[in-house]
Design an enzyme around this catalytic site. Structure first.
Site, PDB file in Angstrom:
ATOM      1  CE  LYS A 157      -2.065   1.502   3.752  1.00 45.15           C
ATOM      2  NZ  LYS A 157      -2.986   1.641   4.908  1.00 45.15           N
ATOM      3  CG  ASP A 167      -7.371   2.988   1.287  1.00 49.95           C
ATOM      4  OD1 ASP A 167      -8.245   2.428   0.584  1.00 49.95           O
ATOM      5  OD2 ASP A 167      -7.289   4.232   1.374  1.00 49.95           O
TER       6      ASP A 167
END
Length: 213
Positions: free
Chosen positions: A121, A139
């Site tokens: 991420k 996310d």
């Protein structure tokens, strides 16, 4: 409607609804975004933005932060939660940037991923926001919304969601699409309350909101 067709329509509708979506972590240098995204784990971006101001007052550059004691960093970042592990990762990451990359942040995904405390991420966020390269940041908002929309089917693991989205999201759209998902997830397609589907700009496209297959 195929998933790719749905994805294209969703992208266009979100563009109109959230034309100015961007990263909500405050930074003016790449290394600062690395620090902030590590602090943002299980913490709000708003709190991170306040905490890093104090951090950079004391440690204004990569070298200063690399030379700082973990305990000194921890004392400042404690309000973000998980203070010791975050401070340890930040310290180790800054040391690698100083010793290996001359204080710069590498612009290759695999090299970013190898930095202490940097996961997929974070690496994708850096690739997209700093270097303008194709990126998909999976996310919690991205995972929740893409499942609800019907872009992925019951997948919760971030890496697997990312893999599926790469198949249907145009590379040049991925980074901005994920920022718009954050805005939409906060405003309409919420997690802690019932989604406000009646006010959703994706009516008729989202699989959850009145779309017919």
């Amino acid at each position: 409607m195929t998933k790719k067709q749905r994805a294209i329509q969703i992208i266009e509708k979100l563009k109109k609804e959230y034309p100015d979506s961007d990263c909500t972590l405050a930074y003016d240098q790449a290394w600062k975004l690395l620090v902030s995204v590590r602090l943002a784990a299980q913490c709000t971006d708003a709190r991170v933005n306040v905490v890093v101001e104090k951090l950079y007052e004391k440690f204004p550059d990569v070298n200063a932060l690399a030379e700082a004691l973990v305990e000194e960093i921890e004392e400042i970042v404690r309000p973000c939660g998980l203070g010791h592990s975050k401070a340890r990762d930040i310290s180790a990451c800054m040391k690698v940037l100083r010793n290996t990359y001359g204080g710069n942040v590498p612009d290759q995904f695999d090299k970013l991923l190898a930095l202490p405390g940097v996961g997929r991420k974070s690496a994708n966020l850096i690739m997209g926001d700093v270097f303008g390269k194709p990126a998909i940041v999976t996310d919690t908002h991205c995972i929740r919304l893409t499942n609800r929309m019907g872009l992925v089917d019951g997948i919760r693991e971030p890496a697997k969601v990312e893999k599926e989205l790469w198949k249907i999201i145009p590379p040049e759209e991925g980074n901005d699409f994920c920022h718009r998902l954050v805005d939409h997830g906060r405003a309409v397609c919420t997690a802690r309350t019932k989604p406000h589907c009646e006010n959703c700009c994706l009516m008729g496209v989202c699989k959850r909101v009145g779309v017919s297959e």
